[in-house]
Enzyme design. Structure first.
Site, PDB file in Angstrom:
ATOM      1  N   ASP A 129      10.796  46.054 -59.300  1.00 27.71           N
ATOM      2  CA  ASP A 129       9.864  46.992 -58.536  1.00 27.71           C
ATOM      3  C   ASP A 129       9.278  48.224 -59.467  1.00 27.71           C
ATOM      4  OD1 ASP A 129       8.855  47.682 -55.789  1.00 27.71           O
ATOM      5  OD2 ASP A 129       9.787  49.656 -56.184  1.00 27.71           O
ATOM      6  N   TYR A 259       4.954  57.481 -57.973  1.00 30.70           N
ATOM      7  CA  TYR A 259       3.510  57.517 -57.669  1.00 30.70           C
ATOM      8  C   TYR A 259       2.487  58.553 -57.948  1.00 30.70           C
ATOM      9  CZ  TYR A 259       5.713  53.519 -55.012  1.00 30.70           C
ATOM     10  OH  TYR A 259       6.575  52.516 -54.842  1.00 30.70           O
ATOM     11  N   HIS A 324      10.466  40.324 -51.349  1.00 26.95           N
ATOM     12  CA  HIS A 324      10.373  41.477 -52.497  1.00 26.95           C
ATOM     13  C   HIS A 324      11.633  41.789 -52.959  1.00 26.95           C
ATOM     14  CE1 HIS A 324       8.835  44.624 -54.801  1.00 26.95           C
ATOM     15  NE2 HIS A 324       9.648  45.503 -54.049  1.00 26.95           N
TER      16      HIS A 324
END
Length: 346
Positions: A129, A259, A324
Site C-alpha cells: 500500500d 496523501y 487488498h
C-alpha cells in the site's frame, strides 16, 4: 474435497493452543525506538542480526508495524532479521504536524537512516500500500540500499510531467475519489471521529468493492450504526483491538498527510521524470484489490508498461479471491512468495 476436509481436521486439532501461542509470539518480537533523521522511530524486530540478511517491512494506510506480524514470525524463523517500523506519522513513531514533513524525501531519508542504524549495507524490502509507494521511492533514489523488492498491491507508476497527481485524479475519478477527499486538512478527520475509529477501520479493512474507492459528502464511509458488520475472517478480535487502540491514541492525520504531500512530491521529483527503477522486483496483488481493479491498472501491469518502467521486474503474481490486505488474509502464501524470491539473492 478429501484434501480440504483433511486440512480442516488439521486446523481443528491445533485449536487449543492459539491464544497462549499468540501472546508468547508477540512477546518474542522486540521493540525499540531509534532517533533517526530528526525523529524518534519505533521499530519491531525479530531474528538474528549477526550476518543474516535484514528484511525491512513497510506498512500502508491505515496500518502499523503490526500488519506484518505473520511475516515477522515466519521469516525470522527461517533465519532472517526482520524489521518493521511504524512509519513517520504512525503508531509510536513521531508525527510532525505539517503535511510538508511527509514528502517522499522525508520518508526515504528516515529509511536510509534506519538502514544505517541497523548496521547493514543493503536490505531485502517488502512493502504494501503506501509503504509500497515509499518502497518505490527508496528503490528510485537509493537502489544501492535494496537487494531485492517484494512489492504488494501498488505497482510503480511513473511521474506525469504534464499534470499534478491530485488534479489528474479529480479529472479522471472526480471530486469524491478518496485521495481527493483526503486533501483538505481536518475534514476527513472530523468524519472519522463522527463515525468512530473502530467502525472506520473495520470498514476499510473489510472493503472488497472493485474499482476506485469513493467517499460521499454525507457519511463517507457508509457506516450504519445499527448494522455493524463482522470483522473480516482473517482478523482476530484481539488483533483488531490493538490497531483500534493505537489509532484512537494517535488519530489519522499522520497517515493522511502522505496523501496531502502528493502534489509536493510531484514538484520535488521532476528530476526523476522518466527514470527507471533498477532493483529486482516481484509484484504480488489480489484480484479483488481496489488498487488492481481501478481502471487502467491491469492493462499497465500486464501490458508491458510496468516492465518498461521496472526493467528488473521478474515476477507478477495475481492471487485469486484475495483482497487488498493480502499479507494478513493469506499469510502462508505471502510468506512463501517473499521467501522464495529473497533467497535467490543471498
Amino acid at each position: 474435497c478429501a484434501t480440504k476436509t483433511h486440512h480442516h481436521h488439521i486446523h481443528t486439532k491445533n485449536q487449543h493452543t492459539p491464544l497462549k501461542t499468540l501472546h508468547t509470539q508477540m512477546e518474542e518480537i522486540t521493540h525499540r525506538t531509534l532517533h533517526i533523521n530528526g525523529i524518534n522511530m519505533h521499530i519491531a524486530e525479530k531474528g538474528e542480526g549477526q550476518g543474516k540478511p535484514v528484511i525491512l517491512f513497510l506498512h500502508g494506510f491505515p496500518e502499523l508495524w503490526f500488519t506484518w506480524r505473520h511475516q515477522i514470525h515466519s521469516l525470522s524463523s527461517l533465519g532472517f532479521h526482520t524489521v518493521a517500523p511504524d512509519l513517520r506519522g504512525y503508531g509510536d513513531t513521531d508525527a510532525p504536524g505539517s503535511s510538508q514533513a511527509y514528502t517522499c524525501h522525508h520518508i526515504v531519508a528516515d529509511l536510509v537512516a534506519l538502514i544505517d542504524q541497523l548496521g547493514v549495507d543493503q536490505v531485502a524490502l517488502v512493502a504494501h500500500d503506501w509503504g509500497a509507494l515509499v518502497g518505490w521511492y527508496l528503490c528510485l533514489f537509493r537502489p544501492d540500499l535494496v537487494k531485492a523488492y517484494v512489492c504488494l498491491s501498488v505497482p510503480f507508476r511513473p511521474r506525469n510531467p504534464k499534470m499534478k497527481p491530485v488534479e489528474g485524479m479529480r479529472l479522471v475519478f472526480g471530486e469524491d475519489y478518496y485521495m481527493c477527499r483526503f486533501q483538505e486538512p481536518g475534514v476527513i478527520e472530523a468524519e472519522i471521529s463522527k463515525a468512530g475509529t473502530a467502525e472506520v477501520l473495520k470498514k476499510i479493512l473489510s472493503d472488497r468493492k472493485p474499482g476506485p474507492p469513493y467517499l460521499a459528502k454525507v457519511n463517507p464511509f457508509g457506516i450504519c450504526p445499527k448494522n455493524s458488520g463482522p470483522l473480516p475472517s482473517w482478523l482476530k478480535e484481539d488483533d483488531f483491538n490493538y490497531i483500534v487502540n493505537k489509532f484512537s491514541e494517535t488519530g489519522f492525520t499522520g497517515g493522511l498527510n502522505y496523501y496531502r504531500a502528493l502534489d509536493l512530491n510531484w514538484e520535488l521529483t521532476g528530476a526523476w521524470t522518466g527514470a527507471a527503477v533498477m532493483v529486482p522486483v516481484k509484484y504480488v496483488v489480489g484480484d479483488e484489490d481496489m488498487c488492481y481493479t481501478t481502471p487502467g491498472v491491469k492493462e499497465y501491469v500486464h501490458g508491458g508498461g510496468f516492465k518498461k518502467n521496472v526493467p528488473l521486474l521478474e515476477e507478477i503474481v495475481v492471487m485469486e479471491g484475495v483482497g487488498h490486505f493480502l499479507n494478513q488474509e493469506r499469510p502462508g502464501e505471502i510468506n512463501a512468495h517473499i521467501h522464495n524470491f529473497i533467497i535467490k539473492f543471498y
